[in-house]
Design an enzyme around this catalytic site. Structure first.
Site, short mmCIF file in Angstrom:
data_model
loop_
_atom_site.label_atom_id
_atom_site.label_comp_id
_atom_site.label_asym_id
_atom_site.label_seq_id
_atom_site.Cartn_x
_atom_site.Cartn_y
_atom_site.Cartn_z
N CYS A 1 -22.79 -3.75 35.54
CA CYS A 1 -22.79 -3.25 37.11
C CYS A 1 -23.84 -2.23 38.06
O CYS A 1 -24.20 -1.50 37.04
CB CYS A 1 -21.48 -2.52 37.07
SG CYS A 1 -21.70 -1.81 39.02
N CYS B 1 -23.83 2.44 38.86
CA CYS B 1 -24.43 4.22 39.35
C CYS B 1 -25.74 3.78 37.99
O CYS B 1 -25.62 2.52 36.96
CB CYS B 1 -23.30 4.34 37.75
SG CYS B 1 -21.20 4.78 38.31
N CYS C 1 -12.56 1.18 38.34
CA CYS C 1 -14.25 1.86 38.71
C CYS C 1 -14.04 3.68 38.40
O CYS C 1 -13.01 3.92 39.98
CB CYS C 1 -14.33 1.09 40.15
SG CYS C 1 -15.64 2.19 41.04
N CYS D 1 -30.34 10.67 53.42
CA CYS D 1 -29.78 10.08 52.14
C CYS D 1 -31.34 9.85 51.80
O CYS D 1 -30.68 8.60 50.64
CB CYS D 1 -29.19 9.24 52.88
SG CYS D 1 -29.85 7.83 53.40
#
Length: 412
Positions: A90, A93, A169, A366
Site C-alpha cells: 500500500c 502510509c 486499514c 498542506c
C-alpha cells in the site's frame, strides 16, 4: 584535472547496498550509489539497507527504490502495525516503520529543509500532535477505497494505479472499518467512498460511479474551547480527515490573527466556510468577511453554512480573478486567511493579498514546499514570516499541515 567517472546506471529490479542519508520531502530518504542519487522508501536516516530499484529512466538523474533488507537499523525503527505497510504494498502510509515521535522530528526536518531551499529562510518548528488519533492510528474519517477489475476493494500501491486488495486499514476511523466495505465485492464500481462524520455513529458509504450523483450531505461539528459551529458538507466533498484537525486549525488561525470586532477579513480558498464562519463570529456584525471559493458544490455548502451571518459575503470564482477588481479599486482588508490546494497560492495571489494591505495573513498549508515558495513571494511583496507552526494531522504518512503568520515589514 581528474575526469569524473559517470554515475552507474541502475535498472528496475536491481538490488544494491546503500547508506541512508537525510529524509526528503515525499516520504523517502536520500542515498547514493556510485554517484547516483537514490530516493529510498521504508528506510531511516543513518541506516544501511539493501534496496531494490522500483523506478529508473534513461538519462536518469535519480532512481527510486524500496529498502528490502535492513542491515543496520535505526534505533527509531519499529515493526509496522499494518501488514500492508511495506515494499511494493500500500502506498498510503510512508512511516509506519518509524516510531511516532521520530516521525514528527522527520517531518519537522522536511519543513526546515523546504524553507531553507525555497524561501532562503531558516525556521525552527516542531510538529505538534492533533487530538483524536490513537498512537497515530484510527484517525482517517474519509477513505476512498479503489476497486480492481474483479470488484475487490483495496488501496493503491505507491506511485501506481494498481489496486492492492486489503482486508483492513489501521489508520481508518473505527466506523469506516466497521462499514463492511472491505468484506464484499463491488462489481462495476471504480471506487467506494466511506465517510464517518462527527455527528453520526455509522459511516456513510458512496459507491463511485453508481452513487456519486446522489451522494448525501453530512454534518460536521467543529468545537473549540471558545467557539462551535455546524457545517454541511458533501459526503464526497473536501473536509479535514483527522477528527481533531478542523478545531485545531481554527484555534490556531484565530490565535495567530487575533481578530477584533468590526474588522474586515478575507478568506481565500474558503471551501465550505470553516474559517469564514470563525472569522465572522470574531469580527461580529459590525465587521465583514469576504469568502472566495471556485468549487461549485463547496460554495453551495458555504452559502448554507453562512446563512445566519449576513455580514459574510461569498463570491464564487478563482481567487486571482475575484481579487483583481478589488485590488484595482483599492479595497482594503484587515485580515486574510489563505488555505490553498497542494499547489499553493502562487506569486500573483501573494501580490494581490499584499495589495489589500492586511495587518496579518494566516496561511494554512498542506504542502511545505508550496508554503515555502509562497513565503518567498509574500516576502517579495513586503510581508515577512512572523510565526510558523506544524501539525501532525496525517500520522503514519509524510503529509504535514502548517500554519504560517505573515505581517507587513516595517519600511525604513
Amino acid at each position: 584535472m581528474t575526469e569524473q567517472s559517470p554515475a552507474a546506471e541502475l535498472s528496475v529490479g536491481d538490488e544494491v547496498e546503500v547508506a541512508v542519508g537525510p529524509v526528503a520531502h515525499g516520504g523517502h530518504c536520500v542515498a547514493r550509489h556510485e554517484g547516483r542519487v537514490v530516493f529510498v522508501r521504508h528506510a531511516l536516516p543513518g541506516e544501511r539497507v539493501r534496496v531494490r530499484v522500483t523506478e529508473a529512466n534513461p538519462g536518469q538523474r535519480f532512481v527510486r527504490a524500496d529498502a528490502v533488507n535492513v542491515l543496520e537499523p535505526s534505533p527509531h525503527r519499529v515493526q509496522p502495525p499494518c501488514p500492508y505497510a511495506g515494499p511494493g504494498l500500500c502506498g498510503g502510509c510512508d512511516f509506519q516503520h518509524v516510531d511516532l515521535a521520530e516521525q514528527r522530528r522527520l517531518k519537522a526536518a522536511v519543513v526546515r529543509e523546504q524553507f531553507a531551499r525555497l524561501a532562503r529562510t531558516d525556521v525552527e518548528v516542531e510538529v505538534e500532535p492533533v487530538p483524536g488519533d490513537r498512537d497515530g492510528l484510527g484517525w482517517r474519517t474519509r477513505v476512498e477505497f479503489a476497486v480492481d477489475a474483479e470488484g475487490r476493494p483495496g488501496l493503491r500501491r505507491h506511485r501506481s494505479h494498481d489496486v492492492l486488495p486489503v482486508q483492513d486499514c489501521l489508520i481508518a476511523d473505527d466506523r469506516v472499518r466497521a462499514a463492511g466495505v472491505l468484506e464484499r465485492r463491488w462489481p462495476g464500481e471504480r471506487a467506494v467512498d466511506v465517510v464517518a462524520p462527527s455527528t453520526v455513529e455509522q459511516a456513510v458509504v458512496v459507491p463511485v460511479p453508481s452513487g456519486e450523483d446522489d451522494a448525501p450531505m453530512v454534518q460536521e461539528v467543529v468545537r473549540t474551547d471558545a467557539w462551535e459551529a455546524t457545517f454541511e458538507v458533501g459526503a464526497r466533498g473536501f473536509w479535514q480527515v483527522h477528527p481533531g484537525a478542523a478545531a485545531t486549525f481554527v484555534e490556531a488561525v484565530l490565535a495567530a490573527l487575533q481578530p477584533r470586532a468590526g474588522e474586515r477579513a478575507v478568506d481565500l480558498y474558503a471551501g465550505v466556510g470553516l474559517f469564514a464562519l470563525a472569522l465572522a463570529d470574531a469580527v461580529g456584525p459590525d465587521g465583514a468577511v469576504l469568502a472566495v471559493e471556485a468549487e461549485g458544490p463547496a460554495m453551495a455548502s458555504a452559502r448554507r453554512n453562512a446563512r445566519t451571518r449576513p455580514w459574510v459575503e461569498l463570491r464564487p470564482g478563482r481567487v486571482e480573478k475575484v481579487l483583481r477588481p478589488l485590488v484595482r479599486q483599492g479595497i482594503r482588508a484587515d485580515l486574510v486567511v489563505l488555505d490553498p490546494p497542494r499547489t499553493g497560492a502562487g506569486r500573483q495571489v501573494a501580490q494581490q493579498v499584499a495589495a489589500l494591505g492586511p495587518r496579518a495573513v494566516a496561511y494554512v498549508a498542506c504542502d511545505p514546499a508550496a508554503l515555502a515558495r509562497d513565503t518567498a513571494y509574500l516576502q517579495e511583496a513586503g510581508y515577512g514570516l512572523r510565526a510558523l507552526r506544524a501539525f501532525d494531522a496525517f500520522p503514519m504518512t509524510q503529509h504535514i499541515e502548517c500554519l504560517a503568520l505573515f505581517e507587513p515589514e516595517e519600511r525604513a
